[in-house]
Design a protein around this motif. Structure first.
Motif, PDB file in Angstrom:
ATOM      1  N   VAL A 174       0.801  -1.293  -0.033  1.00 34.40           N
ATOM      2  CA  VAL A 174       0.025   0.074  -0.113  1.00 34.40           C
ATOM      3  C   VAL A 174       1.067   1.109   0.018  1.00 34.40           C
ATOM      4  CG1 VAL A 174      -1.829   1.276   1.290  1.00 34.40           C
ATOM      5  CG2 VAL A 174      -1.780  -1.151   1.157  1.00 34.40           C
ATOM      6  N   LEU A 175       0.672   2.134  -1.047  1.00 40.55           N
ATOM      7  CA  LEU A 175       1.513   3.515  -1.216  1.00 40.55           C
ATOM      8  C   LEU A 175       0.536   4.701  -0.535  1.00 40.55           C
ATOM      9  CD1 LEU A 175       2.642   3.001  -4.691  1.00 40.55           C
ATOM     10  CD2 LEU A 175       3.921   2.496  -2.655  1.00 40.55           C
ATOM     11  N   GLU A 176      -0.531   4.348  -0.682  1.00 43.79           N
ATOM     12  CA  GLU A 176      -1.589   5.810  -0.120  1.00 43.79           C
ATOM     13  C   GLU A 176      -2.973   5.409  -0.338  1.00 43.79           C
ATOM     14  OE1 GLU A 176      -1.662   9.487  -2.084  1.00 43.79           O
ATOM     15  OE2 GLU A 176      -0.778   8.498  -4.014  1.00 43.79           O
ATOM     16  N   THR A 177      -3.805   5.897   0.648  1.00 41.46           N
ATOM     17  CA  THR A 177      -5.350   5.896   0.354  1.00 41.46           C
ATOM     18  C   THR A 177      -5.662   7.158  -0.186  1.00 41.46           C
ATOM     19  OG1 THR A 177      -5.429   6.280   2.712  1.00 41.46           O
ATOM     20  CG2 THR A 177      -5.379   4.015   2.033  1.00 41.46           C
ATOM     21  N   PHE A 178      -6.771   7.335  -0.559  1.00 48.85           N
ATOM     22  CA  PHE A 178      -7.163   8.806  -1.011  1.00 48.85           C
ATOM     23  C   PHE A 178      -8.656   8.649  -1.350  1.00 48.85           C
ATOM     24  CE2 PHE A 178      -5.494   6.624  -4.953  1.00 48.85           C
ATOM     25  CZ  PHE A 178      -6.566   6.822  -5.944  1.00 48.85           C
ATOM     26  N   GLN A 223     -13.650   5.799  -1.370  1.00 49.39           N
ATOM     27  CA  GLN A 223     -12.152   5.546  -0.990  1.00 49.39           C
ATOM     28  C   GLN A 223     -11.500   4.457  -1.976  1.00 49.39           C
ATOM     29  OE1 GLN A 223     -10.644   6.723   1.886  1.00 49.39           O
ATOM     30  NE2 GLN A 223     -12.377   8.050   1.901  1.00 49.39           N
ATOM     31  N   VAL A 228      -7.555   2.982  -2.856  1.00 52.57           N
ATOM     32  CA  VAL A 228      -5.976   2.753  -2.570  1.00 52.57           C
ATOM     33  C   VAL A 228      -5.133   2.732  -3.599  1.00 52.57           C
ATOM     34  CG1 VAL A 228      -6.468   0.335  -2.390  1.00 52.57           C
ATOM     35  CG2 VAL A 228      -4.536   0.964  -1.124  1.00 52.57           C
ATOM     36  N   ARG A 229      -3.890   3.384  -3.659  1.00 55.42           N
ATOM     37  CA  ARG A 229      -2.971   3.047  -4.782  1.00 55.42           C
ATOM     38  C   ARG A 229      -1.897   2.273  -3.998  1.00 55.42           C
ATOM     39  NH1 ARG A 229      -1.910   8.206  -5.581  1.00 55.42           N
ATOM     40  NH2 ARG A 229      -3.467   8.429  -7.336  1.00 55.42           N
ATOM     41  N   PHE A 230      -1.574   1.117  -4.595  1.00 60.56           N
ATOM     42  CA  PHE A 230      -0.611   0.121  -4.315  1.00 60.56           C
ATOM     43  C   PHE A 230       0.407  -0.490  -5.219  1.00 60.56           C
ATOM     44  CE2 PHE A 230      -4.336  -1.971  -5.623  1.00 60.56           C
ATOM     45  CZ  PHE A 230      -4.054  -3.032  -6.520  1.00 60.56           C
ATOM     46  N   GLU A 263      -4.572   1.102  -8.820  1.00 64.38           N
ATOM     47  CA  GLU A 263      -5.417   1.946  -8.245  1.00 64.38           C
ATOM     48  C   GLU A 263      -6.737   0.913  -7.959  1.00 64.38           C
ATOM     49  OE1 GLU A 263      -6.076   5.573  -9.489  1.00 64.38           O
ATOM     50  OE2 GLU A 263      -4.376   6.612  -8.952  1.00 64.38           O
ATOM     51  N   HIS A 295     -10.984   0.809  -2.431  1.00 66.01           N
ATOM     52  CA  HIS A 295     -10.892   0.341  -1.123  1.00 66.01           C
ATOM     53  C   HIS A 295     -12.159   0.067  -0.332  1.00 66.01           C
ATOM     54  CE1 HIS A 295      -9.599   1.170   3.372  1.00 66.01           C
ATOM     55  NE2 HIS A 295      -9.648  -0.146   3.084  1.00 66.01           N
TER      56      HIS A 295
END
Length: 147
Positions: free
Chosen positions: A37-41, A47, A49-51, A65, A68
């Protein structure tokens, strides 16, 4: 109902991932993908998630992406419970494409970057544990290589 072997190559088309080696595991409830997981936005009130998904054999890292869906406690094969992020995305096994819930986990110490659990298999596939690649076009179901 289609038959899968104990390992198959699968696609996650909305993530741009094709030919992922996956172990079929009826002992696991939820499917799992090796992803960091790199970030949630938030986008349009949802919601995301970028991973990152690593394929060390090919020296490739794919950034993806996905929506989530949830956080869940997942018990791993060693009996340890981890809190994992759950995404929902289309999964293709052979000609069948369907939406699947997939946990993101560190599978770097595992042979397969993806595990297909029984929730994804239910009412779609039966498992022939004596063969591989039954839904993977061009692969030999016994030897595990292209004939």
């Amino acid at each position: 109902m289609a038959t899968v072997g104990w390992r198959e190559l699968v696609d996650l088309p909305e993530l741009g991932l094709r030919g992922i080696p996956a172990k079929i595991d009826t002992g696991a409830r939820t499917s799992s993908l090796h992803g960091k997981v790199l970030e949630t936005f938030e986008r349009d009130g949802q919601q995301f998630v970028r991973f990152a998904v690593d394929f060390p054999d090919q020296h490739v890292q794919q950034v993806c992406e996905a929506v989530h869906v949830d956080w869940r406690g997942i018990t791993s094969s060693n009996g340890e419970t981890q809190r994992r992020m759950i995404i929902k995305t289309p999964l293709r096994i052979g000609p069948l494409k369907f939406r699947a819930e997939i946990s993101l986990a560190d599978r770097s110490d595992m042979k397969f970057p993806m595990l297909i659990g029984r929730s994804s298999l239910r009412r779609r596939f039966v498992v022939d544990s004596g063969h591989s690649w039954l839904q993977t076009r061009g692969m030999d179901p016994v030897e595990g290589h292209k004939p």
